[in-house]
Design a protein around this motif. Sequence first.
Motif, PDB file in Angstrom:
ATOM      1  N   UNK A  77       0.822  -1.212   0.000  1.00  0.00           N
ATOM      2  CA  UNK A  77       0.000   0.000   0.000  1.00  0.00           C
ATOM      3  C   UNK A  77       0.857   1.264   0.000  1.00  0.00           C
ATOM      4  N   UNK A  78       1.974   1.230   0.732  1.00  0.00           N
ATOM      5  CA  UNK A  78       2.880   2.380   0.725  1.00  0.00           C
ATOM      6  C   UNK A  78       3.439   2.616  -0.674  1.00  0.00           C
ATOM      7  N   UNK A  79       3.882   1.552  -1.295  1.00  0.00           N
ATOM      8  CA  UNK A  79       4.446   1.658  -2.645  1.00  0.00           C
ATOM      9  C   UNK A  79       3.373   2.116  -3.624  1.00  0.00           C
ATOM     10  N   UNK A  80       2.127   1.718  -3.387  1.00  0.00           N
ATOM     11  CA  UNK A  80       1.033   2.121  -4.276  1.00  0.00           C
ATOM     12  C   UNK A  80       0.670   3.590  -4.115  1.00  0.00           C
ATOM     13  N   UNK A  81       0.471   4.041  -2.868  1.00  0.00           N
ATOM     14  CA  UNK A  81       0.015   5.432  -2.711  1.00  0.00           C
ATOM     15  C   UNK A  81       1.116   6.444  -2.958  1.00  0.00           C
ATOM     16  N   UNK A  82       2.368   6.036  -2.853  1.00  0.00           N
ATOM     17  CA  UNK A  82       3.449   6.966  -3.200  1.00  0.00           C
ATOM     18  C   UNK A  82       3.772   6.908  -4.689  1.00  0.00           C
ATOM     19  N   UNK A 115      -3.865  13.313   0.453  1.00  0.00           N
ATOM     20  CA  UNK A 115      -3.175  13.700   1.693  1.00  0.00           C
ATOM     21  C   UNK A 115      -1.824  14.357   1.379  1.00  0.00           C
ATOM     22  N   UNK A 116      -1.104  13.829   0.398  1.00  0.00           N
ATOM     23  CA  UNK A 116       0.187  14.425   0.026  1.00  0.00           C
ATOM     24  C   UNK A 116      -0.032  15.836  -0.534  1.00  0.00           C
ATOM     25  N   UNK A 117      -1.049  16.012  -1.363  1.00  0.00           N
ATOM     26  CA  UNK A 117      -1.353  17.343  -1.908  1.00  0.00           C
ATOM     27  C   UNK A 117      -1.768  18.298  -0.795  1.00  0.00           C
ATOM     28  N   UNK A 118      -2.550  17.796   0.149  1.00  0.00           N
ATOM     29  CA  UNK A 118      -2.969  18.604   1.287  1.00  0.00           C
ATOM     30  C   UNK A 118      -1.765  19.016   2.136  1.00  0.00           C
ATOM     31  N   UNK A 119      -0.834  18.092   2.318  1.00  0.00           N
ATOM     32  CA  UNK A 119       0.373  18.402   3.093  1.00  0.00           C
ATOM     33  C   UNK A 119       1.169  19.529   2.438  1.00  0.00           C
ATOM     34  N   UNK A 120       1.219  19.534   1.121  1.00  0.00           N
ATOM     35  CA  UNK A 120       1.912  20.612   0.406  1.00  0.00           C
ATOM     36  C   UNK A 120       1.262  21.957   0.711  1.00  0.00           C
ATOM     37  N   UNK A 121      -0.055  21.998   0.671  1.00  0.00           N
ATOM     38  CA  UNK A 121      -0.766  23.242   0.982  1.00  0.00           C
ATOM     39  C   UNK A 121      -0.558  23.677   2.422  1.00  0.00           C
ATOM     40  N   UNK A 122      -0.538  22.724   3.338  1.00  0.00           N
ATOM     41  CA  UNK A 122      -0.318  23.050   4.749  1.00  0.00           C
ATOM     42  C   UNK A 122       1.079  23.625   4.951  1.00  0.00           C
ATOM     43  N   UNK A 123       2.064  23.044   4.291  1.00  0.00           N
ATOM     44  CA  UNK A 123       3.441  23.539   4.426  1.00  0.00           C
ATOM     45  C   UNK A 123       3.557  24.960   3.878  1.00  0.00           C
TER      46      UNK A 123
END
Length: 140
Positions: free
Chosen positions: A51-56, A84-92
């Motif tokens: 799942x990690x390899x898939x979502x990344x 979640x990764x896109x959201x993290x970019x916006x939060x940063x």
Amino acid sequence: MKRVRVLWHIIRITGADVFVFGFLIVYGSAALILPRFEPGIPTVGDSLWYLFVSFTTIGFGDFVAVTLIGRLITVFVALYGILVVALATGVIVGFYNELLRARTKDSLREFISELEQLPDLTKEQLADLAARVKERHILG
């Protein structure tokens, strides 16, 4: 400590905490369910890795979902992970903007405090203040 408070404030305001905790719940649940339906993913540890390899979107190919349920779980976790990764970019970005705003306010308060003390400043302090005003006027 101030940076941590600013970051937590931004995470709360944006609602990112709900998305991150939700993703962790979905990720963990999917990791527990996936080995039951996928013959090529025998353990929970292998499922976590898959799942990690898939979502990344790395996709090493050492594990592959072959059943319909496994593929649907993979698609859901991958799309949620990308969100979640896109959201993290916006939060940063929001975090750094908030830090810059706080620094500007602190600098402005300090500058106003110096202006309030204007009659008490020495000639050198007045010259320094004048130079900073010119610099800000040019930069601003």
